[in-house]
Design an enzyme around this catalytic site. Structure first.
Site, PDB file in Angstrom:
ATOM      1  CG  HIS B  70      -1.666   1.238   1.463  1.00  0.00           C
ATOM      2  ND1 HIS B  70      -1.306   2.123   2.453  1.00  0.00           N
ATOM      3  CD2 HIS B  70      -2.730   1.798   0.830  1.00  0.00           C
ATOM      4  CE1 HIS B  70      -2.128   3.156   2.428  1.00  0.00           C
ATOM      5  NE2 HIS B  70      -2.999   2.989   1.464  1.00  0.00           N
ATOM      6  CD  GLU B  73      -2.711   2.770  -3.488  1.00  0.00           C
ATOM      7  OE1 GLU B  73      -3.075   3.962  -3.461  1.00  0.00           O
ATOM      8  OE2 GLU B  73      -3.195   1.888  -2.743  1.00  0.00           O
ATOM      9  CG  HIS B  74      -0.077   6.322  -0.400  1.00  0.00           C
ATOM     10  ND1 HIS B  74      -0.482   7.408   0.339  1.00  0.00           N
ATOM     11  CD2 HIS B  74      -1.058   5.403  -0.287  1.00  0.00           C
ATOM     12  CE1 HIS B  74      -1.655   7.150   0.884  1.00  0.00           C
ATOM     13  NE2 HIS B  74      -2.027   5.943   0.536  1.00  0.00           N
ATOM     14  CD  GLU B 150      -4.896   5.355   3.381  1.00  0.00           C
ATOM     15  OE1 GLU B 150      -3.771   5.656   2.954  1.00  0.00           O
ATOM     16  OE2 GLU B 150      -5.682   4.602   2.766  1.00  0.00           O
TER      17      GLU B 150
END
Lengths: 467, 455
Positions: B70, B73-74, B150
């Site tokens: 993840h 992905e950022h 997040e």
């Protein structure tokens, strides 16, 4: 353009997809060969204004590519019509429209929907009750019959009222300590004291138990009428068939709604920071100030201005300053909220408690800076280019087209608005932006509502009207 | 600008423009470098949804590096050797496109939605960042803070989400589905630039990727564009069969309780370890039907029994996540009404499940469930982005385009006996993790947030 359907720009990596799939239950699906077998006959190329023999108007896009029909309706007059001491009536009433109507009790009504996979639901917002219908075109008859029953003869049986009330109360208890929901409720309460917009749309743990069947029936009787009704239909239904069906569905409604006048209002408490203490690691915040109503001649330039502030998911000033440069938050956004009786600019973000004060200061400074210095020519050109180019993305499914057609009717923008909208955006000049920024600058103070254990607020609140 | 203006202005009208009315056929092929391509034509509006899916997710992470899929992905938005930070996003924005990305246990996907004439542009950029990513600590470190925010927003601020995370960990004792997609907080804090680049070089290669284009396009034209863009990206790693440590057959039921002062509304939820579509197709489709019969809205068993008939619950439902590479979860949940003890609610829920496992569904409710599932497949065709996601997720979890197409027919063939059979075999205590979310012990309900005015 309707900001109410605008993406609010929660940026990268949303819910892990497994969550979405689980929520939808339908993880696998397919292109089955159920498309119409008739030859190409999608003859309609424009939005049609369909007026029934009885005078009820709907906007239709007739498209036979897929064997389905999407319909969106709105009755103007929503939660703002709630009795002052009983917030939540509109919301509860809307949830009950498909829980028994006419000869059908709740169970029979829900069975009828399920047997044909008809989707029908109603929701209240501040200024309207919205209804949404989706059906396979082969079931359009029974689907329209259910719509008719739901709006013309809802039963509000005791069993259903109690059951849906319990569901509503559970939702309210679930969000008692949800930081972002509480920040939003606190913002409205502070901004609109003694006005319907300040009350919780879903009601409260105190008000919902006091709502009676009589309250619900009275709301339905006053609000579900023909003169405040807007209708949009998209899909596999011909105008000749829709016209008479409109009379069938809505002809029995009262001609006129009996709405309680709602006064225009401007937000209070600007320049202050409201804090609700909650033991969580991250502070949620909602901020807002005076914006413009949808019918304001400067609405389009204001919309473009907001896009540069916090409307754009990946290139807005707030995204760059709050998220990208400083890593203060995952999501930060702003949007215009043109309510019927108040024009607002609203936004939100969430950051760890230790950096909450810094974030409040930064958002205020960025807002004021944009209003004072304005954007560069290039920034404006980029914003317009995005808004123009992305407009088509609002029209790539029947449900989305129906929502757009409904909103354009609600906003009274005219049936040709879709053809004109991009020209309106293209025409916005730097002078227009400066003019509208000047209007925002007349009172640029923002009200912040924070929930969490924020630190670093000393001097940030303090009633300053610096914005 | 004029070209853009024209494309957008015709958007709405184009939905209704005369078109062949037969449902378009899904096309698929494979590029020479091994990248798979799927094209889903939908000519109703002049826009396309362009997605690239990598067959890598959080379950492919090494122990100790949870969250790296993840986090990468950022970081994929931070620029390449050819296109410095921000350029891709700026171009997407200028052409009126929307973009985003998401990470799951089994895949990571990137997408843009643009007017169809810009398809080649976004394909070029996406192909470039398949291998050209450049990372510096200057961009990596603030982005790690974004991910931590997040995590706070999604999980740490919400006791219910914390309990879900713990339930997932309890379900998977050996398989890596047990760690959260976003990562454990302490491990996220340790992730760095080198971790991200190592993960990137191992998994981001055309032979590990799937291109999905849905919208106003012709398959042949997409093929030509794909060869021109993605086709020129050389393989840089070999892919292996995706074999993760297998979750053993569970033997003991697991029960979790999270009691927290912030909980205003208690809830009961339970997940069972069940097969995914990829591994047990027949069982999986029967489980889809079972989820509908048991918890598909207010005509389903759980709602009718617990909410309507017995008045114990304010809400109740069921779900099943069939799209998964390895053994997955089937869930049931209920929200107690005030003064209803959790044990009583759970006993009532158990009784509903036991009855269904003993007697199977009635003919009418079986029919309703199947009708709903088949209709959903048709409703899904209304949205090109939805279709793109369905095909991408299917292919990234080891199933095929034909599987997706055949699914409604498979649903139609499910019998009452099939539903009873999967309920009996899978909805058993040893496969279950049961979670109770409660207010702090000794408190009837949560203390609500306290107002504390600061001018």
């Amino acid at each position: 353009m309707s900001t109410r359907h605008q993406d609010r720009g929660t940026a990268v990596s949303p819910a892990p997809a497994r969550k979405l799939l689980a929520a939808g239950l339908i993880a696998m699906t397919a292109l089955v060969s159920l498309a119409p077998t008739s030859p190409a006959q999608s003859e309609t190329t424009r939005i049609q204004r369909v007026v029934s023999p009885g005078g009820i108007e709907a906007w239709l896009v007739h498209d036979t590519t897929l064997p389905l029909v999407a319909m969106e309706v709105a009755f103007l007059g929503g939660g703002a019509q709630d009795p002052a001491d009983k917030p939540g009536v509109a919301s509860l009433a809307a949830s009950l429209l498909d829980e028994g109507a006419g000869d059908l009790d709740a169970r029979a009504f829900q069975d009828k929907m399920a047997e044909k996979a008809i989707e029908l639901r109603f929701d209240a917002s501040r200024d309207m009750v919205g209804g949404s219908l989706r059906t396979l075109s082969e079931n359009v008859g029974p689907a329209f019959e259910l719509m008719k029953l739901a709006v013309a003869s809802p039963r509000f049986d005791d069993e259903a009222v109690e059951r849906i009330r319990q569901g509503q109360l559970a939702n309210l208890r679930r969000r008692v300590n949800d930081p972002s929901t509480q920040a939003s409720l606190a913002w409205s309460a502070k901004a609109f004291p003694n006005h319907p917009y300040g009350r919780p749309l879903a009601g409260s743990l105190e008000s919902v138990p006091t709502i009676t069947r009589g309250d619900l029936a009275a709301f339905a009787k006053k609000t579900l009428a023909r003169d405040n009704l807007k209708i949009a239909v998209v899909g596999d239904i011909a105008p000749e068939k829709l016209g008479p069906a409109l009379d069938e569905m809505f002809g029995a409604l009262p001609a006129k709604a009996e709405l309680t006048p709602v006064p225009d209002v401007t937000p209070q408490g600007l320049g202050t920071v409201e804090v609700k203490t909650l033991d969580v690691p991250q502070t949620s915040m909602v901020f807002g100030g005076i914006g413009l109503k949808r019918n304001d001649p400067d609405f389009i330039p204001a919309f473009v201005l907001n896009h540069m502030l916090g409307g754009s998911a990946f290139s807005s000033r707030l995204f760059k300053e709050v998220r990208e440069k400083r890593g203060l938050a995952y999501s930060v956004y702003s949007h215009l909220a043109p309510l019927d009786h108040a024009g607002l600019i609203l936004g939100g973000t969430a950051t760890k408690n230790e950096r909450a004060g810094e974030t409040v200061d930064l958002i205020r400074a960025e807002y004021l800076k944009l209003l004072t210095e304005g954007p560069s020519e290039e920034e404006l050109a980029d914003a317009k280019s995005y808004l123009i180019g992305s407009f088509a993305l609002r029209f790539d499914s029947s449900a989305k087209v129906a929502s757009q057609l409904l909103q354009i009717q609600i906003d009274d923008l005219g049936i040709d608005y879709i053809d004109r909208r991009n020209e309106l955006v293209a025409a916005v000049t730097l002078d227009d932006i400066k003019r509208v920024a000047g209007r925002f600058r007349e009172n640029p103070a923002l009200l912040f509502s924070l929930v969490g254990k924020p630190e670093g607020l000393a001097g940030a609140g303090n009633g300053s009207s610096g914005g | 600008m004029p070209a853009l203006l024209l494309a957008a202005a015709t958007g709405a009208a184009a939905l209704a423009a005369p078109r062949p009315s037969e449902a378009a056929e899904v096309a698929q092929y494979t590029l020479d470098n091994g990248m798979q391509v799927v094209v889903v034509p939908d000519h109703r509006a002049p826009v396309v949804t362009h997605m690239v899916w990598y067959r890598v997710g959080s379950a492919d992470e090494q122990p100790g590096k949870s969250g790296i899929a993840h986090f990468l992905e950022h970081l994929m938005f931070k620029g390449t050797a050819s296109h410095p930070a921000g350029e891709f996003s700026q171009v997407v924005s200028q052409i009126g496109g929307q973009e985003n990305a998401f990470t799951s246990t089994d895949y990571t996907a990137y997408f843009q939605r643009v007017a169809k004439e810009h398809l080649k542009t976004v394909m070029g950029f996406e192909a470039d960042r398949m291998t050209g990513l450049v990372l510096t600590d200057e961009v990596v470190l603030p982005e790690r803070d974004v991910v931590l925010e997040e995590r706070r927003m999604r999980t740490d601020n919400d006791p219910g989400a914390q309990l879900s995370e713990a339930a997932q960990a309890a379900m998977y004792t050996n398989h890596p589905y047990g760690h959260p997609i976003i990562g454990w907080e302490d491990e996220i804090k340790q992730l760095n630039r080198e971790d991200a680049l190592a993960f990137y070089k191992r998994f981001y290669t055309p032979n590990n990727a799937i291109l999905v284009v849905a919208g106003d396009v012709e398959p042949e034209a997409v093929k030509a564009l794909a060869e021109e863009t993605y086709g020129k990206v050389a393989r840089r790693a070999e892919t292996a069969e995706r074999v993760r440590p297998k979750e053993p057959t569970p033997r003991a039921e697991r029960r979790l309780v999270l009691a927290d002062a912030r909980v205003g509304q208690p809830s009961l939820s339970r997940a069972y370890l069940v097969p995914a579509y990829r591994n047990e197709k027949k069982d999986s489709v029967a489980l889809d039907v079972l989820a509908q019969v048991l918890g598909g809205g207010s005509t389903a068993r759980l709602y009718r029994e617990l909410v309507v008939a017995q008045g114990l619950a304010a809400g109740a439902g069921a779900w099943y996540q069939s799209t998964s590479l390895d053994d997955t979860r089937f869930g049931v949940s209920a929200t107690p009404r005030p003064d209803v003890a959790m044990d009583k609610l759970e006993a009532a829920m158990d009784a509903v499940i036991a009855k269904l496992a003993a007697d199977g569904p009635e003919a009418a409710e079986l029919e309703r469930a199947k009708t709903r599932l088949v209709a959903e497949a048709i409703y899904a065709q209304d949205n090109q982005a939805t279709l793109a996601r369905i095909y991408g997720a299917a292919l990234a979890t080891g199933t095929t385009v034909d599987d997706v197409k055949n699914w409604p027919d498979e649903v139609k063939q499910v019998t009452a006996e099939d539903v009873k059979d999967v309920a009996r075999r899978y909805l058993v205590p040893s496969r279950a993790v049961t979670s109770q979310l409660l207010p702090a012990r000794g408190e009837a309900a949560a203390a609500p947030a306290t107002p504390d005015k600061r001018s």
